[in-house]
Enzyme design. Sequence first.
Site, PDB file in Angstrom:
ATOM      1  N   GLN A 107     -20.157 -40.417 -24.153  1.00 21.25           N
ATOM      2  CA  GLN A 107     -19.734 -39.295 -24.989  1.00 21.25           C
ATOM      3  C   GLN A 107     -20.591 -38.077 -24.678  1.00 21.25           C
ATOM      4  O   GLN A 107     -20.362 -37.009 -25.222  1.00 21.25           O
ATOM      5  CB  GLN A 107     -19.898 -39.660 -26.468  1.00 21.25           C
ATOM      6  N   HIS A 125     -16.140 -36.914 -23.033  1.00 18.86           N
ATOM      7  CA  HIS A 125     -16.135 -35.625 -23.732  1.00 18.86           C
ATOM      8  C   HIS A 125     -16.412 -34.462 -22.789  1.00 18.86           C
ATOM      9  O   HIS A 125     -16.780 -33.377 -23.225  1.00 18.86           O
ATOM     10  CB  HIS A 125     -17.142 -35.645 -24.894  1.00 18.86           C
ATOM     11  N   CYS A 136      -6.355 -19.250 -14.833  1.00 19.62           N
ATOM     12  CA  CYS A 136      -6.121 -19.603 -13.423  1.00 19.62           C
ATOM     13  C   CYS A 136      -6.729 -20.945 -13.032  1.00 19.62           C
ATOM     14  O   CYS A 136      -6.511 -21.419 -11.922  1.00 19.62           O
ATOM     15  CB  CYS A 136      -6.642 -18.491 -12.510  1.00 19.62           C
ATOM     16  N   CYS A 156      -9.988 -13.692 -12.482  1.00 16.76           N
ATOM     17  CA  CYS A 156      -8.939 -13.033 -13.277  1.00 16.76           C
ATOM     18  C   CYS A 156      -9.469 -12.485 -14.606  1.00 16.76           C
ATOM     19  O   CYS A 156      -8.709 -11.963 -15.406  1.00 16.76           O
ATOM     20  CB  CYS A 156      -7.765 -13.988 -13.508  1.00 16.76           C
ATOM     21  N   SER A 192     -25.187 -44.496 -30.205  1.00 13.82           N
ATOM     22  CA  SER A 192     -24.047 -43.773 -30.801  1.00 13.82           C
ATOM     23  C   SER A 192     -23.890 -44.165 -32.261  1.00 13.82           C
ATOM     24  O   SER A 192     -23.994 -45.343 -32.606  1.00 13.82           O
ATOM     25  CB  SER A 192     -22.750 -44.097 -30.053  1.00 13.82           C
ATOM     26  N   SER A 193     -23.622 -43.168 -33.100  1.00 14.72           N
ATOM     27  CA  SER A 193     -23.348 -43.452 -34.510  1.00 14.72           C
ATOM     28  C   SER A 193     -21.953 -44.041 -34.680  1.00 14.72           C
ATOM     29  O   SER A 193     -21.604 -44.502 -35.755  1.00 14.72           O
ATOM     30  CB  SER A 193     -23.459 -42.162 -35.323  1.00 14.72           C
ATOM     31  N   ASN A 217     -29.164 -49.373 -31.156  1.00 12.52           N
ATOM     32  CA  ASN A 217     -29.107 -48.112 -31.906  1.00 12.52           C
ATOM     33  C   ASN A 217     -30.139 -48.142 -33.022  1.00 12.52           C
ATOM     34  O   ASN A 217     -30.278 -49.150 -33.699  1.00 12.52           O
ATOM     35  CB  ASN A 217     -27.703 -47.930 -32.505  1.00 12.52           C
TER      36      ASN A 217
HETATM   37  P1  NAD Z   1     -24.702 -39.112 -32.877  1.00 13.86           P
HETATM   38  O1  NAD Z   1     -25.686 -37.982 -32.831  1.00 13.86           O
HETATM   39  O2  NAD Z   1     -23.655 -39.090 -33.911  1.00 13.86           O
HETATM   40  O3  NAD Z   1     -25.499 -40.498 -33.025  1.00 13.86           O
HETATM   41  C1  NAD Z   1     -26.599 -40.805 -32.226  1.00 13.86           C
HETATM   42  C2  NAD Z   1     -27.102 -42.197 -32.628  1.00 13.86           C
HETATM   43  O4  NAD Z   1     -28.124 -42.558 -31.719  1.00 13.86           O
HETATM   44  C3  NAD Z   1     -27.682 -42.251 -34.027  1.00 13.86           C
HETATM   45  O5  NAD Z   1     -27.063 -43.326 -34.725  1.00 13.86           O
HETATM   46  C4  NAD Z   1     -29.178 -42.511 -33.806  1.00 13.86           C
HETATM   47  O6  NAD Z   1     -29.721 -43.411 -34.761  1.00 13.86           O
HETATM   48  C5  NAD Z   1     -29.209 -43.145 -32.437  1.00 13.86           C
HETATM   49  N1  NAD Z   1     -30.391 -42.829 -31.631  1.00 13.86           N
HETATM   50  C6  NAD Z   1     -30.950 -41.613 -31.400  1.00 13.86           C
HETATM   51  N2  NAD Z   1     -31.945 -41.720 -30.503  1.00 13.86           N
HETATM   52  C7  NAD Z   1     -32.027 -43.031 -30.178  1.00 13.86           C
HETATM   53  C8  NAD Z   1     -32.875 -43.781 -29.315  1.00 13.86           C
HETATM   54  N3  NAD Z   1     -33.825 -43.187 -28.575  1.00 13.86           N
HETATM   55  N4  NAD Z   1     -32.719 -45.126 -29.262  1.00 13.86           N
HETATM   56  C9  NAD Z   1     -31.770 -45.748 -30.005  1.00 13.86           C
HETATM   57  N5  NAD Z   1     -30.934 -45.098 -30.827  1.00 13.86           N
HETATM   58  C10 NAD Z   1     -31.061 -43.755 -30.898  1.00 13.86           C
HETATM   59  O7  NAD Z   1     -24.113 -39.221 -31.396  1.00 13.86           O
HETATM   60  P2  NAD Z   1     -22.675 -39.658 -30.870  1.00 13.86           P
HETATM   61  O8  NAD Z   1     -22.253 -40.903 -31.540  1.00 13.86           O
HETATM   62  O9  NAD Z   1     -22.744 -39.581 -29.397  1.00 13.86           O
HETATM   63  O10 NAD Z   1     -21.717 -38.486 -31.373  1.00 13.86           O
HETATM   64  C11 NAD Z   1     -22.143 -37.142 -31.226  1.00 13.86           C
HETATM   65  C12 NAD Z   1     -21.151 -36.213 -30.544  1.00 13.86           C
HETATM   66  O11 NAD Z   1     -21.852 -35.025 -30.144  1.00 13.86           O
HETATM   67  C13 NAD Z   1     -20.556 -36.776 -29.299  1.00 13.86           C
HETATM   68  O12 NAD Z   1     -19.216 -36.455 -29.336  1.00 13.86           O
HETATM   69  C14 NAD Z   1     -21.246 -36.042 -28.123  1.00 13.86           C
HETATM   70  O13 NAD Z   1     -20.273 -35.578 -27.194  1.00 13.86           O
HETATM   71  C15 NAD Z   1     -21.893 -34.831 -28.732  1.00 13.86           C
HETATM   72  N6  NAD Z   1     -23.318 -34.629 -28.329  1.00 13.86           N
HETATM   73  C16 NAD Z   1     -23.725 -34.818 -27.020  1.00 13.86           C
HETATM   74  C17 NAD Z   1     -25.065 -34.661 -26.650  1.00 13.86           C
HETATM   75  C18 NAD Z   1     -25.481 -34.886 -25.198  1.00 13.86           C
HETATM   76  O14 NAD Z   1     -24.683 -34.680 -24.294  1.00 13.86           O
HETATM   77  N7  NAD Z   1     -26.729 -35.325 -24.941  1.00 13.86           N
HETATM   78  C19 NAD Z   1     -26.010 -34.296 -27.618  1.00 13.86           C
HETATM   79  C20 NAD Z   1     -25.572 -34.088 -28.947  1.00 13.86           C
HETATM   80  C21 NAD Z   1     -24.225 -34.274 -29.281  1.00 13.86           C
END
Ligand code: NAD
Length: 244
Positions: A107, A125, A136, A156, A192-193, A217
């Site tokens: 993501q 994403h 374009c 453009c 990921s949450s 997580n």
């Molecule tokens: P989220 O921020 O909703 O959740 C992140 C999860 O990771 C949390 O539950 C947290 O407890 C856990 N976490 C954080 N650091 C950790 C670690 N070091 N070890 C273990 N767990 C850890 O993220 P999501 O579910 O990816 O959703 C967020 C949205 O925002 C996505 O759609 C993404 O595209 C975007 N986003 C991307 C980035 C990036 O590219 N690095 C950064 C911020 C948000």
Amino acid sequence: MTDINPSLSRLQGLLDQAQRIAVLTGAGMSTESGIPDFRSANGLWSRDMSLAEAVSIDYFRRDPAAFWLAFRDIFHLKLVGGYQPNDGHRFLAALEAAGKEVTVLTQNIDGLHGRAGSRRVLEMHGTLLTASCPGCGEVHPLDYVERLALPECRYCHGVLKPDVVLYGEAVPLIEPAFDAALAADLLLVMGSSLEVSPVNLIPAEAARAGIPCALVNYTPTRFDALFDVCLRAGIGETCRQLRA
Ligand code: NAD
């Protein structure tokens, strides 16, 4: 690896048995590289709108200048080039180098899996590293985008749209992502949450198909019951204890 943590041993066993591994990663994957996960809502842009509204295709169409201001603030656009992969990214690349078929379903939009050496990465994403002209179709690199307050197409002059999937847009790679998860013999979810749809439906589909699922997580998710192994631990500390 010691036997102190039974969940870690179980995860190692699942990794050892699996040949085809799908890894679903989220923003938590990159926090140890210094990129914050969901940004704290304290920017100027956040007074009147939610993050989902600020990073939406509707807002981009309605007010592209305000959109770009918020977008840069939220994603620290200027800094992205300087971030480095961490031990988590490197572990997934090492699994692949060790002969496993690893498909990363991410993501994240930061490009760090590719930089770490993973070759099969579905950036569900999109990516922060380019922006395209809706008129374009010309793709522009980040260093060009960074130079302009309101990035315009150099051909453009249309206002560029970041090549990330905005709220309100379809997720173009969602089908191949489900296919990769369902073709795997292990689904590993990291950082990921599992709050963002439709990506968060992938573990349920995999579990329903009888594929072993593991989660690393810090915090609980509402899908934890689907997982055979749940490690509430840091990704870096976990990966440093695992054998690729
Ligand atoms: P989220 O921020 O909703 O959740 C992140 C999860 O990771 C949390 O539950 C947290 O407890 C856990 N976490 C954080 N650091 C950790 C670690 N070091 N070890 C273990 N767990 C850890 O993220 P999501 O579910 O990816 O959703 C967020 C949205 O925002 C996505 O759609 C993404 O595209 C975007 N986003 C991307 C980035 C990036 O590219 N690095 C950064 C911020 C948000």
